[in-house]
Motif scaffolding. Structure first.
Motif, PDB file in Angstrom:
ATOM      1  N   ASN A   8      43.989  38.510  63.347  1.00  0.00           N
ATOM      2  CA  ASN A   8      44.779  39.457  64.044  1.00  0.00           C
ATOM      3  C   ASN A   8      45.954  39.526  63.083  1.00  0.00           C
ATOM      4  N   ARG A   9      45.758  39.604  61.767  1.00  0.00           N
ATOM      5  CA  ARG A   9      47.060  39.915  60.991  1.00  0.00           C
ATOM      6  C   ARG A   9      46.538  41.210  60.324  1.00  0.00           C
ATOM      7  N   ASN A  10      47.596  42.007  59.989  1.00  0.00           N
ATOM      8  CA  ASN A  10      47.440  43.137  59.243  1.00  0.00           C
ATOM      9  C   ASN A  10      48.167  42.876  57.903  1.00  0.00           C
ATOM     10  N   PRO A 250      54.488  26.043  56.870  1.00  0.00           N
ATOM     11  CA  PRO A 250      53.797  27.197  56.463  1.00  0.00           C
ATOM     12  C   PRO A 250      54.037  28.416  57.319  1.00  0.00           C
ATOM     13  N   PHE A 251      54.437  29.711  57.134  1.00  0.00           N
ATOM     14  CA  PHE A 251      54.468  30.890  57.703  1.00  0.00           C
ATOM     15  C   PHE A 251      53.479  31.844  57.561  1.00  0.00           C
ATOM     16  N   CYS A 252      52.340  31.190  57.617  1.00  0.00           N
ATOM     17  CA  CYS A 252      50.987  32.205  57.298  1.00  0.00           C
ATOM     18  C   CYS A 252      50.674  32.807  58.644  1.00  0.00           C
ATOM     19  N   ALA A 253      51.174  32.443  59.681  1.00  0.00           N
ATOM     20  CA  ALA A 253      50.930  33.334  61.014  1.00  0.00           C
ATOM     21  C   ALA A 253      51.144  34.768  60.949  1.00  0.00           C
ATOM     22  N   GLY A 254      52.324  35.081  60.151  1.00  0.00           N
ATOM     23  CA  GLY A 254      52.876  36.236  60.186  1.00  0.00           C
ATOM     24  C   GLY A 254      52.438  36.849  58.664  1.00  0.00           C
ATOM     25  N   CYS A 255      51.520  36.299  57.994  1.00  0.00           N
ATOM     26  CA  CYS A 255      51.396  36.945  56.639  1.00  0.00           C
ATOM     27  C   CYS A 255      50.539  38.022  56.364  1.00  0.00           C
ATOM     28  N   ASN A 256      51.259  38.941  55.672  1.00  0.00           N
ATOM     29  CA  ASN A 256      50.526  40.316  55.565  1.00  0.00           C
ATOM     30  C   ASN A 256      50.424  40.775  54.125  1.00  0.00           C
ATOM     31  N   ARG A 257      50.370  39.554  53.301  1.00  0.00           N
ATOM     32  CA  ARG A 257      50.228  39.632  51.624  1.00  0.00           C
ATOM     33  C   ARG A 257      48.740  39.522  51.105  1.00  0.00           C
ATOM     34  N   LEU A 258      48.508  40.312  50.073  1.00  0.00           N
ATOM     35  CA  LEU A 258      47.420  40.282  49.292  1.00  0.00           C
ATOM     36  C   LEU A 258      47.747  40.016  47.884  1.00  0.00           C
ATOM     37  N   ARG A 259      46.809  39.695  47.044  1.00  0.00           N
ATOM     38  CA  ARG A 259      47.238  39.615  45.687  1.00  0.00           C
ATOM     39  C   ARG A 259      46.228  40.093  44.783  1.00  0.00           C
ATOM     40  N   LEU A 260      46.450  40.698  43.586  1.00  0.00           N
ATOM     41  CA  LEU A 260      45.678  41.065  42.587  1.00  0.00           C
ATOM     42  C   LEU A 260      46.174  40.638  41.238  1.00  0.00           C
ATOM     43  N   ASN A 268      43.108  36.718  48.626  1.00  0.00           N
ATOM     44  CA  ASN A 268      43.453  36.893  50.031  1.00  0.00           C
ATOM     45  C   ASN A 268      44.604  36.067  50.500  1.00  0.00           C
ATOM     46  N   CYS A 269      44.884  35.076  49.627  1.00  0.00           N
ATOM     47  CA  CYS A 269      45.837  34.109  49.793  1.00  0.00           C
ATOM     48  C   CYS A 269      46.414  33.430  48.411  1.00  0.00           C
ATOM     49  N   LEU A 270      47.561  33.028  48.275  1.00  0.00           N
ATOM     50  CA  LEU A 270      47.997  32.386  47.202  1.00  0.00           C
ATOM     51  C   LEU A 270      47.441  31.164  46.841  1.00  0.00           C
ATOM     52  N   PHE A 271      46.709  30.481  47.791  1.00  0.00           N
ATOM     53  CA  PHE A 271      46.111  29.172  47.477  1.00  0.00           C
ATOM     54  C   PHE A 271      44.586  29.225  47.499  1.00  0.00           C
ATOM     55  N   SER A 272      44.179  30.571  47.570  1.00  0.00           N
ATOM     56  CA  SER A 272      42.477  30.640  47.747  1.00  0.00           C
ATOM     57  C   SER A 272      42.041  30.696  46.244  1.00  0.00           C
ATOM     58  N   ASP A 298      37.692  37.861  55.526  1.00  0.00           N
ATOM     59  CA  ASP A 298      37.423  36.244  55.534  1.00  0.00           C
ATOM     60  C   ASP A 298      38.900  35.509  55.097  1.00  0.00           C
ATOM     61  N   LYS A 299      39.936  35.918  55.300  1.00  0.00           N
ATOM     62  CA  LYS A 299      41.124  35.022  55.038  1.00  0.00           C
ATOM     63  C   LYS A 299      41.169  33.994  55.890  1.00  0.00           C
ATOM     64  N   HIS A 300      41.485  32.729  55.412  1.00  0.00           N
ATOM     65  CA  HIS A 300      41.896  31.649  56.131  1.00  0.00           C
ATOM     66  C   HIS A 300      43.227  31.673  56.986  1.00  0.00           C
ATOM     67  N   ILE A 302      45.300  29.578  57.560  1.00  0.00           N
ATOM     68  CA  ILE A 302      46.448  28.800  56.823  1.00  0.00           C
ATOM     69  C   ILE A 302      46.037  28.375  55.586  1.00  0.00           C
ATOM     70  N   ARG A 303      46.950  28.854  54.546  1.00  0.00           N
ATOM     71  CA  ARG A 303      46.741  28.367  53.182  1.00  0.00           C
ATOM     72  C   ARG A 303      45.522  28.180  52.876  1.00  0.00           C
ATOM     73  N   ALA A 304      44.582  28.862  52.699  1.00  0.00           N
ATOM     74  CA  ALA A 304      43.240  28.983  52.288  1.00  0.00           C
ATOM     75  C   ALA A 304      42.448  27.790  52.657  1.00  0.00           C
TER      76      ALA A 304
HETATM   77  S1  SF4 Z   1      49.701  30.473  52.369  1.00  0.00           S
HETATM   78 FE1  SF4 Z   1      48.448  32.133  52.123  1.00  0.00          FE
HETATM   79  S2  SF4 Z   1      48.207  32.735  54.257  1.00  0.00           S
HETATM   80 FE2  SF4 Z   1      50.041  31.582  54.149  1.00  0.00          FE
HETATM   81  S3  SF4 Z   1      51.741  32.961  53.916  1.00  0.00           S
HETATM   82 FE3  SF4 Z   1      51.076  32.297  51.764  1.00  0.00          FE
HETATM   83  S4  SF4 Z   1      49.525  33.817  51.063  1.00  0.00           S
HETATM   84 FE4  SF4 Z   1      49.630  33.986  53.420  1.00  0.00          FE
END
Ligand code: SF4
Length: 329
Positions: A8-10, A250-260, A268-272, A298-300, A302-304
């Motif tokens: 449920n995150r955008n 971790p503040f993953c519950a409100g994460c709205n970030r993607l990386r290229l 889909n996550c800094l740690f993926s 498919d994003k996890h 919390i933290r990949a």
């Molecule tokens: S660890 Fe991954 S899911 Fe959590 S806030 Fe950072 S990028 Fe988003």
């Protein structure tokens, strides 16, 4: 709704790394032996950055941050920024500040207002030790230049015990007359950076020091849903400060970030350690919208998937990722 995932995150915020090269050599970001650089043909060219960014914008992204390596070392940075400025997005950049003076006019022309500047010490000698370069004065001059020109500045400070933890109060006092937001970043594990839990200072510890030093003058600020930092201010000071507590809280519950990444792989996550190869698809003239949607879905949570302190500290899990310089922080 912008790019939803199954939790449920955008996702309306894309961080694009433009290069793996950097004009500094920070120890926590890059392994001492450096990283093998990709041949430039494998990196996104300016028109490819634009094409991929445009696709993300069509899917709901409205904020783009340029990162690196050091994004300003790219020779075609001006072309890339001007292209992106034609999209309906808020533009931001993370930089080490060394080349900022050469780009102030371009930032103004393109409406880029938000600048995160990395600086881990307010002492020239220590700065040189961590960055393995002598650019402290230059960075400080460029910071003043940005402030004079009313940019919106955040200072990113990676805290490491025994290195710069004695400067926490100095950094907070730095906000007394300067309208900057200092953000202390908990030291995080990445490929090759020799992370150890005891090198890291937690949110709780930093807050304890601030309470001791400032007592009732310490004010907690209201956080927004997508904030990555827990923010504070000292009463009467021009700026503010906060802690990015990716490790301890971790503040993953409100994460709205993607990386290229600079070679066009989406994370889909800094740690993926899973990457979606958008650049190859683009070069093969295949549509990339669905690849983006699948990768986000498919994003996890919390933290990949490293959702406990034990998993996060496990080298088998946390080292199986690119080094920070190759992700773009
Ligand atoms: S660890 Fe991954 S899911 Fe959590 S806030 Fe950072 S990028 Fe988003």
């Amino acid at each position: 709704m912008a790019l939803p995932d199954k939790h449920n995150r955008n996702h309306n915020y894309l961080r694009i790394s433009l290069t793996e090269k950097c004009n500094l050599r920070c120890a926590y970001c890059m392994p001492a032996e450096g990283i093998p650089l990709l041949p430039s043909a494998k990196l996104m060219q300016a028109d490819e950055v634009f094409a991929i960014a445009k696709t993300f914008v069509s899917l709901g992204v409205d904020k783009i941050r340029l990162t690196g390596g050091e994004p300003l070392v790219r020779k075609d940075f001006d072309v890339i920024l001007r292209n992106l400025a034609s999209l309906p997005v808020e533009l931001a950049i993370s930089t080490n500040g060394i080349l900022v003076d050469k780009h102030v006019a371009l930032f103004k022309e393109t409406g880029l207002q938000k600048i995160n500047l990395s600086i881990d010490s307010l002492q020239a000698e220590k700065f040189a030790q961590i960055t393995r370069r002598n650019d402290f004065e230059k960075v400080m001059r460029n910071l003043d230049l940005l402030l004079e020109n009313n940019f919106n500045i955040k200072l990113n400070v990676v805290l490491m015990r025994g290195f710069n933890d004695d400067e926490i109060i100095d950094f907070i006092n730095f906000t007394k007359t300067r309208k900057v937001a200092v953000r202390f970043i908990e030291f995080m594990p990445f490929g090759g950076n020799d992370w150890k839990a005891d090198k890291m200072l937690s949110l709780e510890e930093i807050l304890g020091m601030a309470k001791n030093a400032f007592g009732e003058k310490l004010i907690a600020l209201k956080n927004h849903e997508n904030d990555t930092a827990k923010n504070f201010k000292i009463s009467g000071y021009a700026g503010s400060w906060g802690v990015i507590s990716t490790v301890t809280s971790p503040f993953c519950a409100g994460c709205n970030r993607l990386r290229l990444t600079a070679d066009g792989k989406m994370k889909n996550c800094l740690f993926s350690n899973q990457e979606m190869d958008l650049l190859s698809a683009l070069r093969e003239k295949k549509p990339i919208e669905n690849l983006v949607k699948i990768a986000v879905w498919d994003k996890h949570a919390i933290r990949a998937g490293m959702d406990t302190p034990e998993k996060f500290a496990d080298k088998n899990l946390n080292q199986d990722n690119r080094s920070m310089i190759a992700i773009g922080g």
